[in-house]
Design an enzyme around this catalytic site. Structure first.
Site, PDB file in Angstrom:
ATOM      1  N   ALA A 249      12.693  24.755  32.557  1.00 24.24           N
ATOM      2  CA  ALA A 249      12.092  24.057  33.703  1.00 24.24           C
ATOM      3  C   ALA A 249      12.424  24.813  34.983  1.00 24.24           C
ATOM      4  O   ALA A 249      13.253  25.735  34.977  1.00 24.24           O
ATOM      5  CB  ALA A 249      12.642  22.635  33.787  1.00 24.24           C
ATOM      6  N   LYS A 250      11.781  24.471  36.044  1.00 23.84           N
ATOM      7  CA  LYS A 250      12.142  25.000  37.367  1.00 23.84           C
ATOM      8  C   LYS A 250      11.642  24.026  38.407  1.00 23.84           C
ATOM      9  O   LYS A 250      10.594  23.410  38.246  1.00 23.84           O
ATOM     10  CB  LYS A 250      11.488  26.369  37.592  1.00 23.84           C
ATOM     11  CG  LYS A 250      12.208  27.215  38.623  1.00 23.84           C
ATOM     12  CD  LYS A 250      13.422  27.861  38.022  1.00 23.84           C
ATOM     13  CE  LYS A 250      14.165  28.739  38.985  1.00 23.84           C
ATOM     14  NZ  LYS A 250      15.238  29.479  38.306  1.00 23.84           N
ATOM     15  N   GLY A 251      12.410  23.908  39.497  1.00 22.93           N
ATOM     16  CA  GLY A 251      11.979  23.024  40.580  1.00 22.93           C
ATOM     17  C   GLY A 251      12.185  23.682  41.913  1.00 22.93           C
ATOM     18  O   GLY A 251      12.875  24.708  42.018  1.00 22.93           O
TER      19      GLY A 251
ATOM     20  N   VAL B 245       8.517  21.769  37.423  1.00 23.55           N
ATOM     21  CA  VAL B 245       7.686  22.117  36.272  1.00 23.55           C
ATOM     22  C   VAL B 245       8.582  22.151  35.038  1.00 23.55           C
ATOM     23  O   VAL B 245       9.614  22.818  35.034  1.00 23.55           O
ATOM     24  CB  VAL B 245       7.014  23.505  36.443  1.00 23.55           C
ATOM     25  CG1 VAL B 245       6.302  23.920  35.161  1.00 23.55           C
ATOM     26  CG2 VAL B 245       6.030  23.479  37.600  1.00 23.55           C
TER      27      VAL B 245
END
Ligand code: NAD
Length: 424
Positions: free
Chosen positions: A113-115, A68
């Site tokens: 962001a983050k994943g 995201v």
């Protein structure tokens, strides 16, 4: 203002609701207009991929991968990559927004962001994790990039995974691109000072807050929940500056010594004891929850989220809370803590030392140059202290808590930048 009020939240909050409720309060205090509010609350991009992986036994298992990007208004987005069974889109959205605010508070030119990949890395072989990491990178090749989106380690990942990610990305590009990811091993372009960076930022924030509260570090007592990367370095660095660390804890329990724990000894003990403090003799063993309500000057939650809630907030006796962990205080506990007059150096400020040194890693990679540990520490200390002062001054100007002030500083910066850049 015509904002849509976020729904009331239960005490076991989902992190997105928790983040949104603070975002909402700060936006109102700042007088943010509706249009920009709506831009900032919506993630810019959400990607979900299926990753079929051949396991060691020859079977094929399909994993779900997420990324995201909450915002790229301030610059390329930055955020960790998490391997855990709890990974889901809502969590990624919250953590991505958190990264936007964190980067903005410390004034580094990144969005958030983050994943993550839904998997249990403890039940997978190194080969399986490597194939999964490479497949994920391949699937995200269009998303990642030194000027687009830059991952970093998070729960369940570390330098090893970052090295595979960098290598897979470089193979797709046909050239070595080490600035696509941070938290790499030192030999691959990692930065000196990265390992202790978050704990060091916690120490800088704690000392800056103690100064405001007129707490003399040489007379200060501190308890620290969590004795992993953040908690142990924060304890060590605060002890080096004269503070008395009276309690530390990990999943094995809490350890209390009124005279002060020998932190160096505790770290050595942990490292020779499978990574935990069970059996540590330099202190008396107490219950884990007791640590949070000890009569100390400073409490550093540096373990996990939602540990200070409406159930225990009223019993906290510390004058200052410095949040090493992400989201250790539930949004519903905020007013209780505020009413008690406890100062909080909030997570998006206090634990931003890690992303700051990640930024330095990226800068060094792009320069093709390596800084000394001394230079890294000096520059990150200055960034952390400046950020603390900005947040403290905003808390006085807007007459709000340090937490809401940190969101105000961040939202103000991102919204002003958005207005200059504009939309379509
Ligand atoms: P880690 O895995 O190295 O250490 C976590 C520690 O907390 C361990 O000692 C574990 O035993 C302990 N712990 C877990 N649950 C606990 C509980 N309920 N009670 C007491 N102890 C408990 O993790 P870390 O990297 O130190 O991260 C800790 C927190 O800081 C997390 O919230 C993380 O998101 C946040 N954080 C980490 C970094 C970083 O650079 N490592 C940066 C920013 C934020």
């Amino acid at each position: 203002m015509a904002y849509i009020e976020p729904a009331p939240i239960s005490d076991k909050e989902n992190p997105f609701e928790s983040m949104m409720s603070r975002f909402h309060i700060a936006s109102q205090a700042l007088g943010l207009d509706d249009e920009v509010y709506n831009v900032l609350k919506s993630p810019a991009k959400q990607v979900q991929v299926s990753l079929p992986i051949t396991m060691d036994d020859g079977s094929i298992q399909v994993f779900e991968g997420f990324r995201v990007i909450h915002s790229n208004i301030l610059g390329p987005s930055k955020g960790g990559l998490r391997y855990d069974m709890s990974v889901h889109m809502d969590e990624m959205k919250a953590l991505a927004a958190w990264m936007t605010w964190k980067c903005a508070v410390v004034d580094i030119p990144y969005g958030g962001a983050k994943g993550g990949i839904k998997c249990n890395p403890r039940q997978m072989s190194a080969g399986e994790i490597e194939r999964l990491t490479r497949a994920y990178t391949f699937a995200m090749a269009e998303i990642f990039g030194p000027d687009r989106d830059i991952p970093a380690p998070d729960m369940g990942t570390g330098p090893r995974e970052m090295a595979w990610l960098m290598d897979a990305y470089s193979k797709v590009q046909g050239m070595t691109v080490n600035s696509v990811v941070t938290g790499k091993p030192l030999v691959l372009g990692g930065s000196l000072g990265r390992a202790e960076a978050t704990g060091r930022g916690v120490m800088v924030s704690a000392l800056a807050a103690m100064e405001k509260l007129k707490i003399n570090p040489y007379q200060a007592s501190i308890s620290v929940q969590g004795f992993g990367n953040v908690g142990s370095f924060a304890s060590l660095l605060l002890a080096e500056r004269g503070c008395r660390i009276v309690a530390v804890s990990d999943l094995s329990g809490a350890y209390y010594n009124e005279k002060g724990i020998d932190v160096e000894h505790a770290i050595k003990y942990r490292d020779n004891n499978n990574g935990h403090l069970e059996g540590f003799e330099g202190a008396e063993k107490i219950l884990g929850e007791e640590l949070l309500t000890l009569k100390v000057d400073v409490l550093v939650p540096a373990a996990t989220e939602d540990v200070i809630t409406t159930e225990n907030a009223d019993n906290i006796k510390a004058r200052l809370i410095v949040e090493g962990a992400n989201g250790p205080t539930s949004a519903n506990a905020d007013p209780i803590i505020n009413d008690k007059g406890i100062m909080v150096a909030p997570d998006i400020l206090a634990n931003a030392g890690g992303v700051t040194v990640s930024y330095f890693e990226w800068v060094q990679n792009r320069l093709g140059y390596k800084w000394s540990a001394e230079r890294v520490n000096r520059r990150s200390d200055r960034i952390m202290k400046d950020a603390f002062d900005r947040v403290y001054n905003a808390s006085l100007e807007y007459k709000v808590s340090m937490r809401i002030a940190a969101y105000i500083v961040a939202i103000d910066k991102v919204s002003k930048t958005y207005k200059f850049r504009g939309g379509f």
